[in-house]
Write an enzyme that holds these catalytic residues in place. Structure first.
Site, short mmCIF file in Angstrom:
data_model
loop_
_atom_site.label_atom_id
_atom_site.label_comp_id
_atom_site.label_asym_id
_atom_site.label_seq_id
_atom_site.Cartn_x
_atom_site.Cartn_y
_atom_site.Cartn_z
CG ASP A 263 9.31 18.71 34.78
OD1 ASP A 263 9.32 19.12 33.60
OD2 ASP A 263 8.88 17.58 35.07
CE LYS B 15 7.62 19.40 38.68
NZ LYS B 15 7.40 18.11 39.38
#
Length: 280
Positions: A225, A206
């Site tokens: 996310d 991420k």
DNA sequence: TAGGGACCTGCC
DNA sequence: GCAGGTCCCT
């Protein structure tokens, strides 16, 4: 029309504050800004032209909806834009602070890392001026240093377990060439960028995509996310409802955005992310 | 590969 | 308790 407050408080940049009603102050790299968010129109300055991506469609959301009918189902997010922060070092360390964290605390941590490193602050001695600092010293010529705090210093400043990884990442970044290394990665393919960034401690998939998108301006990057996961499942992967995000699915979501939106994948991700963020 | 838990701190 | 993850271990 740009919604300044929305853009500056949406987790793309972390050095801006509403210092009084409708007045936003902050930094992009070593450039200071102070803007009124009521009827905001960006200054003619080339710096802010780049920052707000004014060479791109003003009605971004409509532009994206033309590429994907399902995307058009999102609620209207007025005045929202992908930002283009100028300093890759600032974005790199900013996102190192974001893992498993809240916006309010992230802002405090980022402020701690960079409050001594801009040309507007007095050149007071700080850990930033120790060895390992790259680029110009803290002079009126500007230029931000690389944060070289130690773990105990960051622990004391409330960084939690990120206090261990940030100094390690800084060391590795400096070893690889610092700001110049990141600037070179701006010319590199996303796959290669991901391979490079994943080797930094504390940087997973991420954060890799956040750094690719904001520090390196690689708009094919799609940071997944929890909010983007929710939005992407609703929009494109209904079969995955109730399941968990795995590495495989992470990749598939990014690939889907890249297939549908090409080099606008990063822009599209932002709207899906923000729509879910505000809906829960 | 997928699933589970720890990790700092602060706010719900 | 859980959060705008990562890492380590089954």
């Amino acid at each position: 029309m740009i919604d300044l407050a929305k853009c500056l408080s949406s987790g793309q940049v972390f050095r801006w504050r509403e210092v009084e009603p409708d007045v936003w102050e902050g930094f992009d790299g070593s450039t200071r800004g102070r803007f009124n968010s009521a009827n905001f129109s960006p200054p003619e300055d080339p710096h802010w032209h780049r920052f707000f991506r004014l060479d791109e469609p003003l009605d971004l959301q409509s532009h994206l909806a033309q590429m994907c009918p399902k995307f058009a189902a999102l609620p209207r997010i007025e005045g929202f834009r992908l930002l283009r922060p100028s300093d890759p070092v600032e974005s790199f360390f900013s996102f190192l602070c974001t893992s498993n964290n809240h916006l309010s605390r992230i802002a405090k941590m980022v402020e701690f890392l960079f409050s001594h490193s801009t040309d507007s602050s007095p050149p007071t001695p700080s850990p930033l001026q120790g060895e390992g600092v790259l680029d110009a010293p803290l002079t009126s010529a500007g230029g931000m240093s690389i944060p070289t705090f130690t773990e105990p210093e960051l622990r004391a400043a409330g960084f939690g377990y990120r206090a261990a990884t940030i100094p390690q990442a800084a060391k590795l970044l400096i070893a690889r060439g610092g700001r110049a290394y990141l600037q070179e990665l701006r010319q590199t393919s996303l796959k290669e960028v991901q391979r490079e960034l994943l080797s930094f401690p504390g940087v997973g998939p991420k954060l890799t995509d956040c750094i690719a998108l904001y520090a390196l301006h690689n708009t094919e990057a799609v940071p997944v996310d929890v909010h983007l996961w929710n939005g992407a499942v609703d929009l494109y992967f209904p079969d995955w409802r109730g399941t968990t995000l795995t590495a495989k699915k992470y990749e598939a979501i990014g690939d889907h955005f890249r297939t549908v939106f090409g080099p606008w994948a990063g822009h599209a991700h932002l709207f899906v992310y923000y729509a879910d963020l505000k809906s829960r």
